[in-house]
Design a protein around this motif. Structure first.
Motif, PDB file in Angstrom:
ATOM      1  N   THR A  88       7.850   2.463   0.563  1.00 45.74           N
ATOM      2  CA  THR A  88       7.115   2.425  -0.863  1.00 45.74           C
ATOM      3  C   THR A  88       8.516   1.277  -1.650  1.00 45.74           C
ATOM      4  OG1 THR A  88       7.437   4.979  -0.736  1.00 45.74           O
ATOM      5  CG2 THR A  88       8.307   4.072  -2.446  1.00 45.74           C
ATOM      6  N   GLU A  89       9.200   0.699  -0.502  1.00 46.78           N
ATOM      7  CA  GLU A  89      10.523   0.189  -1.187  1.00 46.78           C
ATOM      8  C   GLU A  89       9.395  -0.988  -0.823  1.00 46.78           C
ATOM      9  OE1 GLU A  89      14.965  -2.176  -1.458  1.00 46.78           O
ATOM     10  OE2 GLU A  89      14.064  -0.303   0.580  1.00 46.78           O
ATOM     11  N   ILE A  90       8.865  -1.188   0.055  1.00 49.95           N
ATOM     12  CA  ILE A  90       8.098  -2.943   0.844  1.00 49.95           C
ATOM     13  C   ILE A  90       7.176  -2.860  -0.497  1.00 49.95           C
ATOM     14  CG2 ILE A  90       7.226  -3.807   1.703  1.00 49.95           C
ATOM     15  CD1 ILE A  90       9.945  -3.852   2.451  1.00 49.95           C
ATOM     16  N   LEU A  91       6.241  -2.163  -0.822  1.00 52.07           N
ATOM     17  CA  LEU A  91       4.906  -1.288  -1.857  1.00 52.07           C
ATOM     18  C   LEU A  91       6.148  -2.321  -3.041  1.00 52.07           C
ATOM     19  CD1 LEU A  91       3.706   1.764  -0.959  1.00 52.07           C
ATOM     20  CD2 LEU A  91       1.921  -0.757  -0.935  1.00 52.07           C
ATOM     21  N   ASP A  92       7.478  -1.506  -3.476  1.00 54.69           N
ATOM     22  CA  ASP A  92       7.455  -1.997  -4.667  1.00 54.69           C
ATOM     23  C   ASP A  92       8.396  -3.397  -4.811  1.00 54.69           C
ATOM     24  OD1 ASP A  92       7.483   0.518  -5.888  1.00 54.69           O
ATOM     25  OD2 ASP A  92       9.589   1.198  -4.979  1.00 54.69           O
ATOM     26  N   LEU A  93       8.217  -3.548  -3.648  1.00 51.22           N
ATOM     27  CA  LEU A  93       9.205  -5.400  -3.179  1.00 51.22           C
ATOM     28  C   LEU A  93       7.577  -5.888  -4.074  1.00 51.22           C
ATOM     29  CD1 LEU A  93      11.643  -5.561  -0.668  1.00 51.22           C
ATOM     30  CD2 LEU A  93      12.024  -5.879  -3.121  1.00 51.22           C
ATOM     31  N   VAL A  94       6.920  -6.128  -2.890  1.00 53.10           N
ATOM     32  CA  VAL A  94       5.242  -6.428  -3.057  1.00 53.10           C
ATOM     33  C   VAL A  94       4.886  -6.564  -4.615  1.00 53.10           C
ATOM     34  CG1 VAL A  94       2.845  -6.942  -2.148  1.00 53.10           C
ATOM     35  CG2 VAL A  94       4.749  -6.652  -0.919  1.00 53.10           C
ATOM     36  N   GLN A 116       6.648  -6.901  -6.910  1.00 51.47           N
ATOM     37  CA  GLN A 116       7.914  -7.786  -8.325  1.00 51.47           C
ATOM     38  C   GLN A 116       6.886  -8.954  -7.992  1.00 51.47           C
ATOM     39  OE1 GLN A 116      11.847  -7.211  -8.031  1.00 51.47           O
ATOM     40  NE2 GLN A 116      11.115  -4.905  -7.268  1.00 51.47           N
ATOM     41  N   TYR A 117       7.063  -9.123  -6.528  1.00 48.76           N
ATOM     42  CA  TYR A 117       6.220 -10.417  -6.244  1.00 48.76           C
ATOM     43  C   TYR A 117       4.845 -10.326  -6.143  1.00 48.76           C
ATOM     44  CZ  TYR A 117       5.376 -14.306  -1.999  1.00 48.76           C
ATOM     45  OH  TYR A 117       4.886 -15.046  -1.819  1.00 48.76           O
ATOM     46  N   THR A 118       4.003 -10.294  -6.624  1.00 51.39           N
ATOM     47  CA  THR A 118       3.302 -10.499  -6.974  1.00 51.39           C
ATOM     48  C   THR A 118       2.638 -10.324  -8.545  1.00 51.39           C
ATOM     49  OG1 THR A 118       1.839  -8.290  -6.745  1.00 51.39           O
ATOM     50  CG2 THR A 118       2.043  -9.641  -4.810  1.00 51.39           C
ATOM     51  N   ALA A 119       3.818  -9.735  -9.135  1.00 56.18           N
ATOM     52  CA  ALA A 119       3.924  -9.452 -11.090  1.00 56.18           C
ATOM     53  C   ALA A 119       3.998 -10.261 -11.713  1.00 56.18           C
ATOM     54  CB  ALA A 119       3.584  -8.135 -11.084  1.00 56.18           C
ATOM     55  N   SER A 120       4.631 -10.898 -11.191  1.00 57.61           N
ATOM     56  CA  SER A 120       5.022 -12.455 -12.063  1.00 57.61           C
ATOM     57  C   SER A 120       4.404 -13.455 -12.535  1.00 57.61           C
ATOM     58  CB  SER A 120       6.041 -13.739 -11.080  1.00 57.61           C
ATOM     59  OG  SER A 120       5.234 -14.480  -9.865  1.00 57.61           O
ATOM     60  N   ALA A 146      -8.852  -0.032  -3.056  1.00 62.39           N
ATOM     61  CA  ALA A 146     -10.738   1.057  -2.475  1.00 62.39           C
ATOM     62  C   ALA A 146     -10.105   1.869  -3.811  1.00 62.39           C
ATOM     63  CB  ALA A 146     -10.726   1.598  -1.729  1.00 62.39           C
ATOM     64  N   GLU A 147     -11.306   2.297  -4.082  1.00 60.33           N
ATOM     65  CA  GLU A 147     -11.514   3.917  -5.342  1.00 60.33           C
ATOM     66  C   GLU A 147     -10.423   4.416  -4.543  1.00 60.33           C
ATOM     67  OE1 GLU A 147     -14.361   5.848  -8.493  1.00 60.33           O
ATOM     68  OE2 GLU A 147     -15.049   4.277  -6.706  1.00 60.33           O
ATOM     69  N   THR A 148     -10.365   4.980  -3.119  1.00 56.42           N
ATOM     70  CA  THR A 148      -9.910   6.330  -2.555  1.00 56.42           C
ATOM     71  C   THR A 148      -9.109   5.620  -1.817  1.00 56.42           C
ATOM     72  OG1 THR A 148     -11.477   8.270  -3.762  1.00 56.42           O
ATOM     73  CG2 THR A 148     -10.109   8.794  -1.664  1.00 56.42           C
ATOM     74  N   THR A 149      -7.623   5.667  -1.760  1.00 56.46           N
ATOM     75  CA  THR A 149      -6.690   5.003  -1.208  1.00 56.46           C
ATOM     76  C   THR A 149      -5.542   5.324  -1.668  1.00 56.46           C
ATOM     77  OG1 THR A 149      -6.184   3.478   0.304  1.00 56.46           O
ATOM     78  CG2 THR A 149      -6.753   3.068  -2.119  1.00 56.46           C
ATOM     79  N   PHE A 150      -4.279   5.211  -0.609  1.00 59.40           N
ATOM     80  CA  PHE A 150      -2.946   5.541  -0.797  1.00 59.40           C
ATOM     81  C   PHE A 150      -2.605   5.161  -2.536  1.00 59.40           C
ATOM     82  CE2 PHE A 150       1.465   4.740  -0.160  1.00 59.40           C
ATOM     83  CZ  PHE A 150       1.919   6.000  -0.293  1.00 59.40           C
ATOM     84  N   ASP A 151      -2.401   5.688  -2.955  1.00 57.01           N
ATOM     85  CA  ASP A 151      -2.585   5.040  -4.996  1.00 57.01           C
ATOM     86  C   ASP A 151      -1.334   5.171  -5.700  1.00 57.01           C
ATOM     87  OD1 ASP A 151      -3.123   6.981  -5.235  1.00 57.01           O
ATOM     88  OD2 ASP A 151      -5.042   6.793  -6.373  1.00 57.01           O
ATOM     89  N   TYR A 152      -0.496   5.626  -4.973  1.00 56.18           N
ATOM     90  CA  TYR A 152       0.846   6.313  -5.755  1.00 56.18           C
ATOM     91  C   TYR A 152       1.644   5.366  -6.296  1.00 56.18           C
ATOM     92  CZ  TYR A 152      -0.308  11.157  -3.732  1.00 56.18           C
ATOM     93  OH  TYR A 152      -1.260  12.243  -4.095  1.00 56.18           O
ATOM     94  N   TRP A 153       1.556   4.259  -5.493  1.00 56.21           N
ATOM     95  CA  TRP A 153       2.118   2.784  -5.856  1.00 56.21           C
ATOM     96  C   TRP A 153       2.030   1.824  -7.172  1.00 56.21           C
ATOM     97  CZ3 TRP A 153      -0.241  -2.006  -5.059  1.00 56.21           C
ATOM     98  CH2 TRP A 153      -1.279  -1.640  -4.296  1.00 56.21           C
ATOM     99  N   THR A 154       1.114   2.436  -7.360  1.00 57.45           N
ATOM    100  CA  THR A 154       0.502   1.456  -8.707  1.00 57.45           C
ATOM    101  C   THR A 154       0.723   1.938  -9.674  1.00 57.45           C
ATOM    102  OG1 THR A 154      -1.989   3.205  -8.782  1.00 57.45           O
ATOM    103  CG2 THR A 154      -1.711   1.660  -6.966  1.00 57.45           C
ATOM    104  N   ILE A 166       2.257  -7.298   5.793  1.00 52.93           N
ATOM    105  CA  ILE A 166       1.951  -6.170   6.452  1.00 52.93           C
ATOM    106  C   ILE A 166       3.323  -5.751   6.100  1.00 52.93           C
ATOM    107  CG2 ILE A 166       1.474  -5.050   8.603  1.00 52.93           C
ATOM    108  CD1 ILE A 166       0.073  -7.875   9.424  1.00 52.93           C
ATOM    109  N   THR A 167       2.607  -4.167   5.745  1.00 47.85           N
ATOM    110  CA  THR A 167       3.956  -3.207   6.331  1.00 47.85           C
ATOM    111  C   THR A 167       3.722  -2.034   7.027  1.00 47.85           C
ATOM    112  OG1 THR A 167       5.578  -1.378   4.542  1.00 47.85           O
ATOM    113  CG2 THR A 167       3.198  -1.856   4.232  1.00 47.85           C
ATOM    114  N   LYS A 168       4.775  -1.153   7.402  1.00 48.41           N
ATOM    115  CA  LYS A 168       4.703  -0.465   8.258  1.00 48.41           C
ATOM    116  C   LYS A 168       6.402   0.307   8.414  1.00 48.41           C
ATOM    117  CE  LYS A 168       2.861  -2.936  12.709  1.00 48.41           C
ATOM    118  NZ  LYS A 168       2.466  -3.048  13.639  1.00 48.41           N
TER     119      LYS A 168
END
Length: 366
Positions: free
Chosen positions: A102-108, A110-114, A122-130, A225-227
């Motif tokens: 989850t923290e990696i998702l948040d960092l990415v 910040q990294y991509t949203a400059s 995908a329309e159906t995927t893990f999306d809680y972080w969006t 890649i995140t794991k």
């Protein structure tokens, strides 16, 4: 390295003898580690957690390290990074740690949203972080899955435009449990990464025999890649995740943190290190998950419910032919499931628990 070897020896990681035993006993070696198993305890089948808990070696490591939690993990964090890098066939400077993926998702984020733009998933995927992406005014572009519930890679490639900052691929996908063909995925990434960051979430890759895409980051700066240790390793509550990327990309991501890697506690770091040394436990989790998953799918099919083949520790199935109130049945039997992900077909997901858990789940449906 000598410090790590001595530490591993102290908590018995290198020499502990486990012998032969039933798996649930193996996962819970002494009563002090077992939560009371009351008949009215809820069956937790909603969050894709490992029902067998942390490995015995991880538990021993956490117990040992609690006494040193008054100190920062300056020595342990680099050691964990080295172990992770070795497991993924990359260098230490290709890794950064996070408090779960989850923290990696948040960092990415910040990294991509400059710069303002969009991101594709995908329309159906893990999306809680969006949600934070959208609050930063990044437009979300959803690409429907294929009929067999897989990522539509050609369609996702076509959806990329000059404003696209990132493409997210969950592989295996949550909630469908489907997986991308490796050759097709590599081809997609090679093309898509020319235009945007490709972020691959491999939270469930350990439940497959598929090779990680970690080798691609050595030369390509636009792949992240995140794991996580939350799923296969049973450390969801311990919160340990990591990113794998080109060394220069890792450097840039690390600048977004006041102190890189410090968000992972000493106890959690010790647990993750020990987990990577407990291959016996991991193999038992893998085999048991496969067996219990097969039982669950077979039983759901007998109930005339359509299931998607799963490469994970959960099953995606349709309630379209189910005549009872599914969620009421779960509630009445004290089982915690999840939600409807696709109204068309009434698709839902259930986590694979222990065999006892799944027998209770099937009985509730009947």
């Amino acid at each position: 390295m000598n410090n790590r070897r001595n530490w591993l020896k102290q908590i018995g990681l290198g020499t502990i003898g486990l012998g032969f035993c039933q798996f649930e006993t193996f996962a819970n070696p002494t009563k002090e580690f077992i939560l009371p198993d009351f008949d009215d305890s809820p069956v937790l089948l909603r969050s894709n957690e490992n029902p067998y808990g942390p490995s015995p070696l991880a538990r021993a490591a956490m117990t040992k390290t609690v006494n040193t939690s008054n100190r920062y993990g300056w020595k342990l964090w680099p050691e964990l990074i080295t172990l992770i890098a070795k497991k993924n066939n990359v260098a230490d400077n290709n890794i950064t740690l996070g408090a779960g993926s989850t923290e990696i998702l948040d960092l990415v984020l910040q990294y991509t949203a400059s710069k303002k733009g969009n991101f594709i998933m995908a329309e159906t995927t893990f999306d809680y972080w969006t949600a934070p992406y959208e609050k930063l005014r990044l437009k979300k572009i959803m690409v429907p899955l294929t009929k067999d519930k897989k990522h539509d890679l050609p369609a996702m490639l076509k959806a990329i435009d000059s404003e696209t900052k990132m493409i997210y691929i969950c592989n295996p996908n949550n909630p469908t449990g489907t997986i991308c063909n490796r050759e097709e995925l590599v081809s997609f990434i090679n093309e898509a990464s020319k235009k945007a960051i490709v972020f691959v979430d491999e939270a469930y890759i350990d439940f497959t025999k598929e090779q990680s895409l970690s080798d691609l980051v050595i030369e390509n700066k636009n792949i992240i890649i995140t794991k996580t240790f939350s799923k296969m390793y049973g450390l969801a509550g311990a919160r340990v995740g990591y990113a794998i990327a080109h060394s220069s990309t890792i450097d840039e991501i690390n600048t977004l943190k006041s102190t890189p890697n410090m968000s992972v506690s000493v106890v959690s770091t010790a647990a993750a290190m020990a987990s990577l040394n407990d291959e016996d436990f991991i193999q038992k989790v893998y085999v048991t998950n496969q067996e219990v998953k097969k039982y669950t799918i077979d039983q759901l099919i007998q109930l005339n419910l359509t299931c998607i083949p799963s490469y994970s520790n959960f099953v995606y199935f349709s309630l379209e032919n189910y005549k009872k109130d599914y969620f009421k049945q779960l509630e009445d039997h004290n089982i915690q499931g999840t939600r409807i992900y696709e109204e068309n077909g009434k698709w839902t997901r259930i986590t694979i628990g222990t065999l006892k858990d799944m027998q209770r789940f099937i009985a509730a449906l009947k």
